[in-house]
Design a protein around this motif. Structure first.
Motif, PDB file in Angstrom:
ATOM      1  N   SER A 292       2.715   8.539   3.662  1.00  0.00           N
ATOM      2  CA  SER A 292       3.687   7.825   2.810  1.00  0.00           C
ATOM      3  C   SER A 292       2.963   7.236   1.599  1.00  0.00           C
ATOM      4  N   ASP A 293       3.740   6.915   0.570  1.00  0.00           N
ATOM      5  CA  ASP A 293       3.150   6.327  -0.644  1.00  0.00           C
ATOM      6  C   ASP A 293       2.382   5.052  -0.324  1.00  0.00           C
ATOM      7  N   GLY A 294       3.000   4.207   0.485  1.00  0.00           N
ATOM      8  CA  GLY A 294       2.377   2.925   0.800  1.00  0.00           C
ATOM      9  C   GLY A 294       1.084   3.102   1.580  1.00  0.00           C
ATOM     10  N   THR A 295       1.089   4.039   2.553  1.00  0.00           N
ATOM     11  CA  THR A 295      -0.123   4.293   3.353  1.00  0.00           C
ATOM     12  C   THR A 295      -1.253   4.778   2.439  1.00  0.00           C
ATOM     13  N   LEU A 296      -0.918   5.716   1.560  1.00  0.00           N
ATOM     14  CA  LEU A 296      -1.927   6.276   0.666  1.00  0.00           C
ATOM     15  C   LEU A 296      -2.474   5.202  -0.281  1.00  0.00           C
ATOM     16  N   ARG A 297      -1.565   4.361  -0.796  1.00  0.00           N
ATOM     17  CA  ARG A 297      -2.016   3.285  -1.702  1.00  0.00           C
ATOM     18  C   ARG A 297      -2.938   2.325  -0.969  1.00  0.00           C
ATOM     19  N   TYR A 298      -2.612   2.041   0.281  1.00  0.00           N
ATOM     20  CA  TYR A 298      -3.478   1.148   1.048  1.00  0.00           C
ATOM     21  C   TYR A 298      -4.861   1.785   1.214  1.00  0.00           C
ATOM     22  N   LEU A 299      -4.901   3.079   1.537  1.00  0.00           N
ATOM     23  CA  LEU A 299      -6.195   3.764   1.704  1.00  0.00           C
ATOM     24  C   LEU A 299      -6.983   3.721   0.385  1.00  0.00           C
ATOM     25  N   LEU A 300      -6.289   3.890  -0.742  1.00  0.00           N
ATOM     26  CA  LEU A 300      -6.950   3.834  -2.050  1.00  0.00           C
ATOM     27  C   LEU A 300      -7.562   2.449  -2.285  1.00  0.00           C
ATOM     28  N   LEU A 301      -6.803   1.409  -1.919  1.00  0.00           N
ATOM     29  CA  LEU A 301      -7.325   0.052  -2.112  1.00  0.00           C
ATOM     30  C   LEU A 301      -8.503  -0.214  -1.179  1.00  0.00           C
ATOM     31  N   VAL A 302      -8.433   0.333   0.035  1.00  0.00           N
ATOM     32  CA  VAL A 302      -9.568   0.190   0.963  1.00  0.00           C
ATOM     33  C   VAL A 302     -10.814   0.813   0.329  1.00  0.00           C
ATOM     34  N   ALA A 303     -10.651   2.029  -0.224  1.00  0.00           N
ATOM     35  CA  ALA A 303     -11.808   2.707  -0.834  1.00  0.00           C
ATOM     36  C   ALA A 303     -12.331   1.922  -2.024  1.00  0.00           C
TER      37      ALA A 303
END
Ligand SMILES: Nc1ncnc2c1ncn2[C@@H]1O[C@H](COP(=O)(O)OP(=O)(O)OP(=O)(O)O)[C@@H](O)[C@H]1O
Ligand SMILES: [Mg+2]
Length: 393
Positions: A292-303
Motif C-alpha cells: 500500500s502507499d502508506g506501507t511503502l512511504r513508511y519503509l521509505l522514511l525508515v530508510a
C-alpha cells in the motif's frame, strides 16, 4: 548544529528569525508559511551546490519569491485604519537567507542588477537573473566585523589569513556564482570549505511518489546506498545497506513497531534489488509493487531515518502524508532516534506526530501564524529570540 535560521523577504517570510534546537517541529495552519521555511532552507542548501539562482528561477524568480507586501507597514496599516499599500521603494530589492551555529554563520543577499543603460541589442538577456550582492561567513553565532572570516562583496572576495590580515582574491566572482562553489583552495579559506561541506551534507525529504508507475515500486540495480535518494528509487538497496553496515536490529524493530509480526527481505535477481514484505496471515511475501502507499512511504522514511551516514541536518516535509494515524507514534520514535545523530527539522500538520515528538527531550515547536501576510512565530518573546545581524551591502 544550527542555532538560528534567518530569512528576509522570501515569500511570506518577511523578517523571520527562528531559534533552532536539536529536534524542531514546524507547525501551523494552512498558508502560515511552513513550506516556505522548508523551501528557504533548501535554497540555502543550494548555495553550497552552486544551484541557488537556477532554483530561484524554477520557483518563478525574484518576481514571484520576493515578499509581496509593502517595504514597511505604517502605524495606520498596522491598526487597520489605513489600507495596506505600497509606497515608493526606498531600499534596494533584497532577498536574504542565513544561518548561524555554534561555530560558523553564513548569510547571502540576493538582489537585482542595476538598470542596463546599454543599447537594447547589447543588453544581456539574463536581466531578470538575481545577482548575488553579498555573502559572508563569520565565526560564532553573531556577525560582528571582528568575527568576519570570508567576505564577498559583488565580484570581489577577501579572506582573512592566519595573522588576521585581509587578503583579496585576485579572480572576480561571477554575479551568479556563490563564493562557496568558486573557491576550493583549503589554504586560503578553510572555514568556507568547512561550511560548504556541512551544508552539502544537509538532507531534504519531501513527498515520495508511490503511484503504480513510481520507480519505488520497480526492482532497481542495487549498489551500496548509505543515503536514500530524494525520489526513493533506491529503497531496496538503502534498506540492504542498513542491514549490512547500519543498524539491522533497529530496522527490524521499526518494521515490527509499525506492522506487528511483519518483516522485510531484500531480494536480488541478477543485480536488481527489490523489497518484499512478509505479513502475518499471508502465505507469500508481497513485492514493493503490491504494498500500500502508506506501507511503502513508511519503509521509505525508515530508510531515510536509519541512514548509516547521518547528515548534519535532516529536513522532512510533511512525512505524515498518507500514513494512518496509528503509524505516527512509530514514526515519531524513528525521528527522535535520528535526532541523536543529526539535527532534525520536521514540517508537519499531523497532531499525533507533533504531540508524540513534543514529548521528546530536546524537542522544540515552532508554531507559525500569519499577521498582515507575514509569517511570525507564535508566542516567542522578543527576548528569547536569538540575536541576528544581516551584512549590509
Ligand atoms: N511572494 C510572496 N509574498 C508574500 N507571501 C507569499 C508570497 N508567495 C507566497 N506567499 C504566501 O505564502 C503562503 C504559503 O505558505 P506555505 O506554502 O509555506 O504554507 P503552508 O504553511 O505550508 O500551508 P499548507 O499547510 O497549506 O501547506 C501563502 O499564504 C501565500 O500567500
Ligand atoms: Mg505546505
Amino acid at each position: 548544529m544550527l542555532t538560528t535560521l534567518a530569512i528576509a523577504h522570501y515569500r511570506s517570510l518577511r523578517d523571520f528569525i527562528a531559534p533552532l534546537g536539536r529536534l524542531n517541529l514546524v507547525t501551523g495552519p494552512n498558508g502560515s508559511g511552513k513550506s516556505n521555511v522548508y523551501r528557504a532552507l533548501r535554497l540555502l542548501a543550494e548555495t553550497a551546490r552552486g544551484g541557488v539562482i537556477p532554483s530561484l528561477a524554477r520557483e518563478g524568480g525574484l518576481p514571484s519569491t520576493l515578499w509581496a507586501g509593502p517595504e514597511r507597514f505604517s502605524r495606520g496599516m498596522l491598526t487597520g485604519e489605513d489600507p495596506v499599500q505600497g509606497t515608493r521603494r526606498s531600499e534596494p530589492v533584497s532577498l536574504r537567507l542565513g544561518f548561524a551555529g555554534d561555530e560558523f554563520g553564513y548569510a547571502i543577499d540576493l538582489g537585482l542588477p542595476a538598470p542596463d543603460l546599454r543599447p537594447a541589442d547589447k543588453r544581456t538577456k539574463f536581466s531578470l537573473d538575481p545577482i548575488i550582492k553579498r555573502e559572508c561567513i563569520w565565526n560564532g553565532p553573531l556577525l560582528r566585523p571582528s568575527a568576519l572570516l570570508v567576505d564577498r562583496q559583488g565580484a570581489s572576495m577577501r579572506t582573512r589569513d592566519d595573522s588576521g590580515e585581509w587578503q583579496t582574491i585576485a579572480q572576480p566572482v561571477a554575479s551568479f556564482d556563490s563564493m562557496m562553489t568558486e573557491f576550493s583552495d583549503p589554504r586560503t579559506a578553510p572555514e568556507m570549505i568547512a561550511v560548504r561541506e556541512t551544508i552539502r551534507s544537509w538532507r531534504f525529504y519531501d513527498h515520495f511518489r508511490t503511484d503504480s508507475d513510481s520507480p519505488v515500486r520497480q526492482p532497481q540495480i542495487g549498489t551500496h546506498t548509505p543515503v536514500l535518494s530524494n525520489d526513493g528509487a533506491d529503497l531496496a538497496a538503502a534498506l540492504q545497506t542498513i542491514r549490512e553496515i547500519g543498524d539491522p536490529a533497529a530496522l527490524d524493530a521499526a518494521i515490527d513497531d509499525a506492522f506487528p509480526g511483519s518483516r522485510i527481505e531484500i531480494t536480488n535477481l541478477d543485480g536488481r534489488f527489490e523489497v518484499v514484505m512478509y505479513q502475518h496471515g499471508l502465505l507469500r511475501p508481497l513485492k514493493a509493487a503490491e504494498l500500500s502507499d502508506g506501507t511503502l512511504r513508511y519503509l521509505l522514511l525508515v530508510a531515510a531515518l536509519l541512514t548509516p551516514r547521518p547528515p548534519a541536518l535532516l529536513v522532512l516535509n510533511e512525512p505524515e502524508t498518507s500514513l494512518h494515524p496509528d503509524l505516527l507514534a512509530a514514526l515519531a520514535r524513528l525521528i527522535a532516534a535520528a535526532s541523536a545523530h543529526s539535527q532534525v527539522l520536521v514540517v508537519s500538520h499531523a497532531a499525533r506526530l507533533i504531540a508524540a515528538l513534543e514529548r521528546e527531550r530536546d524537542s522544540q515547536s515552532i508554531v507559525l501564524e500569519k499577521e498582515l501576510g507575514a509569517t511570525r512565530i507564535v508566542g516567542v518573546d522578543e527576548l528569547d529570540m536569538p540575536a541576528w545581524k544581516w551584512p549590509s551591502r
